[in-house]
Design a protein around this motif. Structure first.
Motif, PDB file in Angstrom:
ATOM      1  N   THR A   1      93.639 -39.278 -36.987  1.00 23.00           N
ATOM      2  CA  THR A   1      94.794 -39.661 -36.173  1.00 23.00           C
ATOM      3  C   THR A   1      94.898 -38.821 -34.906  1.00 23.00           C
ATOM      4  O   THR A   1      95.235 -39.323 -33.833  1.00 23.00           O
ATOM      5  N   GLU A   2      94.605 -37.543 -35.004  1.00 27.32           N
ATOM      6  CA  GLU A   2      94.703 -36.650 -33.847  1.00 27.32           C
ATOM      7  C   GLU A   2      93.387 -36.537 -33.091  1.00 27.32           C
ATOM      8  O   GLU A   2      93.353 -36.018 -31.966  1.00 27.32           O
ATOM      9  N   MET A   3      92.315 -37.010 -33.704  1.00 25.81           N
ATOM     10  CA  MET A   3      90.967 -36.910 -33.117  1.00 25.81           C
ATOM     11  C   MET A   3      90.623 -35.457 -32.781  1.00 25.81           C
ATOM     12  O   MET A   3      90.031 -35.148 -31.751  1.00 25.81           O
ATOM     13  N   ARG A   4      91.015 -34.583 -33.670  1.00 30.70           N
ATOM     14  CA  ARG A   4      90.706 -33.159 -33.527  1.00 30.70           C
ATOM     15  C   ARG A   4      90.360 -32.603 -34.901  1.00 30.70           C
ATOM     16  O   ARG A   4      90.699 -33.177 -35.939  1.00 30.70           O
TER      17      ARG A   4
ATOM     18  N   GLU B   1      96.178 -34.823 -48.656  1.00 30.48           N
ATOM     19  CA  GLU B   1      95.521 -33.928 -47.705  1.00 30.48           C
ATOM     20  C   GLU B   1      95.885 -34.285 -46.271  1.00 30.48           C
ATOM     21  O   GLU B   1      95.298 -33.781 -45.323  1.00 30.48           O
ATOM     22  N   GLY B   2      96.825 -35.188 -46.105  1.00 30.90           N
ATOM     23  CA  GLY B   2      97.234 -35.577 -44.768  1.00 30.90           C
ATOM     24  C   GLY B   2      96.209 -36.451 -44.081  1.00 30.90           C
ATOM     25  O   GLY B   2      96.190 -36.540 -42.858  1.00 30.90           O
ATOM     26  N   GLY B   3      95.355 -37.135 -44.874  1.00 35.58           N
ATOM     27  CA  GLY B   3      94.345 -38.003 -44.277  1.00 35.58           C
ATOM     28  C   GLY B   3      93.174 -37.252 -43.691  1.00 35.58           C
ATOM     29  O   GLY B   3      92.353 -37.843 -42.983  1.00 35.58           O
TER      30      GLY B   3
ATOM     31  N   THR C   1      86.359 -30.903 -31.185  1.00 34.49           N
ATOM     32  CA  THR C   1      86.700 -32.302 -30.915  1.00 34.49           C
ATOM     33  C   THR C   1      85.526 -33.228 -31.234  1.00 34.49           C
ATOM     34  O   THR C   1      85.438 -34.330 -30.704  1.00 34.49           O
ATOM     35  N   PHE C   2      84.617 -32.771 -32.089  1.00 32.06           N
ATOM     36  CA  PHE C   2      83.516 -33.655 -32.485  1.00 32.06           C
ATOM     37  C   PHE C   2      83.731 -34.150 -33.914  1.00 32.06           C
ATOM     38  O   PHE C   2      84.223 -33.426 -34.781  1.00 32.06           O
ATOM     39  N   SER C   3      83.360 -35.391 -34.135  1.00 36.22           N
ATOM     40  CA  SER C   3      83.664 -36.121 -35.358  1.00 36.22           C
ATOM     41  C   SER C   3      82.767 -35.712 -36.520  1.00 36.22           C
ATOM     42  O   SER C   3      81.749 -35.033 -36.337  1.00 36.22           O
ATOM     43  N   PRO C   4      83.088 -36.172 -37.742  1.00 31.77           N
ATOM     44  CA  PRO C   4      82.221 -35.913 -38.895  1.00 31.77           C
ATOM     45  C   PRO C   4      80.803 -36.455 -38.716  1.00 31.77           C
ATOM     46  O   PRO C   4      79.842 -35.847 -39.190  1.00 31.77           O
ATOM     47  N   VAL C   5      80.674 -37.603 -38.037  1.00 33.72           N
ATOM     48  CA  VAL C   5      79.336 -38.172 -37.810  1.00 33.72           C
ATOM     49  C   VAL C   5      78.495 -37.211 -36.986  1.00 33.72           C
ATOM     50  O   VAL C   5      77.315 -36.960 -37.288  1.00 33.72           O
ATOM     51  N   ILE C   6      79.093 -36.641 -35.938  1.00 32.69           N
ATOM     52  CA  ILE C   6      78.368 -35.686 -35.102  1.00 32.69           C
ATOM     53  C   ILE C   6      78.071 -34.419 -35.889  1.00 32.69           C
ATOM     54  O   ILE C   6      76.968 -33.863 -35.799  1.00 32.69           O
ATOM     55  N   PHE C   7      79.048 -33.936 -36.675  1.00 32.39           N
ATOM     56  CA  PHE C   7      78.838 -32.735 -37.490  1.00 32.39           C
ATOM     57  C   PHE C   7      77.623 -32.905 -38.402  1.00 32.39           C
ATOM     58  O   PHE C   7      76.738 -32.045 -38.462  1.00 32.39           O
ATOM     59  N   GLN C   8      77.554 -34.026 -39.105  1.00 29.58           N
ATOM     60  CA  GLN C   8      76.442 -34.242 -40.025  1.00 29.58           C
ATOM     61  C   GLN C   8      75.115 -34.376 -39.282  1.00 29.58           C
ATOM     62  O   GLN C   8      74.083 -33.878 -39.746  1.00 29.58           O
ATOM     63  N   ASP C   9      75.150 -35.035 -38.140  1.00 28.29           N
ATOM     64  CA  ASP C   9      73.930 -35.210 -37.355  1.00 28.29           C
ATOM     65  C   ASP C   9      73.415 -33.869 -36.842  1.00 28.29           C
ATOM     66  O   ASP C   9      72.215 -33.579 -36.896  1.00 28.29           O
ATOM     67  N   VAL C  10      74.337 -33.040 -36.347  1.00 34.59           N
ATOM     68  CA  VAL C  10      73.955 -31.722 -35.837  1.00 34.59           C
ATOM     69  C   VAL C  10      73.430 -30.848 -36.967  1.00 34.59           C
ATOM     70  O   VAL C  10      72.396 -30.169 -36.831  1.00 34.59           O
TER      71      VAL C  10
END
Length: 500
Positions: free
Chosen positions: A168-171, A129-131, A38-47
């Motif tokens: 959209t699903e935030m997942r 790709e379904g967004g 449940t973590f966003s792309p911004v968090i993924f890149q930061d981590v």
């Protein structure tokens, strides 16, 4: 945070990422594990950027990574890096950052450093790709065969971390893929390593998503690389001899490596402090086994230390070890009676138990650097003594004592962001004393094998120091009633130990 329970993908699972190739050759990136997140792309890149810069998070065999090249374009890296792998292209991804790091192992006696390309890709998603938003981080070690791979790195040609996110699903999900060596073995150890690597990403990502904020910050006063390079040099010079000659009943490895780390930090700190002037000397109050005093003297930093009880190891620094003249003499058996402590009653104490020659008043030549390393009863006195003599200092708290020398629990920090543990409370309490004594309290979390690793450094003054009343400060923090009696008990117990 949800429990880490990744899905293990089958050996014939559809690849998560596909590398574009030229010719007939096909590179097979095999996915091993996948986990919902449940973590966003911004968090993924930061981590992932943090993991690139700090590989020691994933491997205790590594010190750090030195970043050799960092660009947001396919720029040519420096020529002195030798043969650098080409930048691969992946279906549906565009390169957003190109980095080359050098992995620095803790022990260069076992493995050499290794260069590694780290590539960050992203795809903005599309209707087909379904967004979904997809991001990819790829590690490519600069080796051409399994035999060249150092111990601390999995024996694979590449590692890929993939993050897929539905706005959209935030997942979303994270997965890990390997690019194996052609025809190479695939032992269980590689699978376990993949499981661990994905877990580190998941743990840090979910922690950020759940609102975790990092409390511990390293390398604020001295750059990490300098301290670690000096530590490595000290370890290679002294560690084996010190461990083999250890005369105490305590664990030699812990004490030797810990004091070598502290010595490395001090050496680099002093190199900044005394660039334009001679080193003024140091004193280690409550020096214990004296090892830190010994190492610093060997490295050319002249100073001395004292403790209420002599140690058997002091003699080994001139008998069993090769030592310059004077090192043993720099360790003395003394008890400290700070100036604010009343001397009333000393005359009535039996001379057999208490000798004036055994006492130091805590006044040192101006500028002498004071070391207070796990000095227990002397810890809260350190910034006060430093203010009285106008001496910079380092204080590494351990056990909690008040100004009387008695054990006590320091009050919980008023800052709600700080932990309320006994150790955190002690560090906050002595930091406040430091500030009240007119010092700028700088803090460093030392990279030593101890949970008691907070260093408080006082090397700069603030405000009107002429207005500081030490007596008022001492009373503010509980006064000194009972300190003399505590010292007498300590001396008596020391005398009893010596008789037996």
């Amino acid at each position: 945070m949800p429990r880490y329970a990744p899905e293990e993908l089958a050996a014939d699972a559809v690849p998560v990422v596909r590398q574009e190739t030229t010719g007939d050759a096909e590179l097979d990136w095999r996915p091993l594990f996948r986990h919902e997140c449940t973590f966003s792309p911004v968090i993924f890149q930061d981590v992932m950027l943090n993991l690139i810069k700090n590989p020691n998070i994933n491997s205790s065999w590594l010190f750090r990574a030195d970043i050799l090249h960092d660009s947001k374009k396919k720029e040519t890296p420096p020529s002195d890096l030798g043969d650098v792998p080409g930048i691969p292209s992946f279906d549906g991804f565009g390169l957003s950052r190109y980095m080359i790091r050098r992995l620095i192992p803790r022990s260069t006696m076992r493995d050499e450093p290794m260069d590694q390309t780290c590539l960050i890709y992203q795809s903005g998603g599309s209707d087909s790709e379904g967004g979904l938003q997809r991001h990819l981080v790829v590690y490519l070690p600069h080796v051409s065969s399994e035999a060249e791979m150092p111990f601390y790195h999995p024996t694979v040609r590449g590692i890929a971390f993939h993050h897929e996110w539905s706005p959209t699903e935030m997942r979303g999900s994270v997965s890990l893929s390997y690019l194996y060596f052609e025809g190479g073995e695939r032992p269980d150890k590689l699978t376990r390593t993949a499981l661990h690597l994905l877990q580190a990403l998941y743990k840090h990502g979910q922690g950020r998503a759940d609102g975790y904020q990092k409390r511990v910050h390293h390398d604020l006063l001295v750059p990490q690389a300098r301290v670690q390079n000096t530590y490595t040099a000290l370890k290679q010079k002294y560690a084996r001899t010190l461990i083999e000659a250890w005369a105490e009943t305590t664990d030699p490895t812990k004490h030797v490596f810990e004091d070598l780390c502290i010595a490395a930090f001090l050496i680099e700190l002093w190199s900044d402090m005394y660039k334009q002037c001679p080193f003024p000397g140091f004193v280690d109050i409550g020096c214990g086994n004296g090892l830190l005093v010994y190492i610093l003297n060997l490295e050319g930093f002249k100073g001395w230390g004292f403790d209420a009880r002599s140690r058997r190891s002091w003699a080994t620094y001139t008998t069993r070890l090769e030592t310059p003249t004077g090192v043993q003499e720099s360790l003395q058996q003394l008890v400290l009676l700070p100036p604010p402590v009343s001397r009333d009653g000393i005359a009535e104490i039996s001379s057999e138990d208490f000798r004036e020659g055994l006492v130091h008043d805590g006044r040192f030549p101006k500028g002498t650097f004071i070391i207070s390393n796990h000095a227990d009863e002397l810890t809260p006195w350190t910034p006060i003594l430093a203010a009285i003599s106008d001496c910079p200092f380092i204080m590494i708290p351990c056990c909690s004592h008040d100004l009387t020398g008695a054990r006590f629990r320091a009050p919980v920090p008023k800052d709600k962001k700080k932990a309320h543990s006994a150790y955190s409370s002690l560090c906050s309490w002595v930091t406040q004393i430091t500030t009240d004594c007119g010092w700028v309290a700088e803090q460093e979390m030392l990279r030593i094998p101890s949970t008691r690793n907070t260093a408080i450094v006082g090397r700069k003054r603030h405000g009107d120091i002429s207005a500081i009343d030490v007596g008022v400060i001492v009373n503010r923090y509980g006064g000194t009633a009972g300190y003399l009696e505590t010292v007498v008990k300590l001396v008596k117990s020391t005398n009893m130990d010596e008789k037996h």
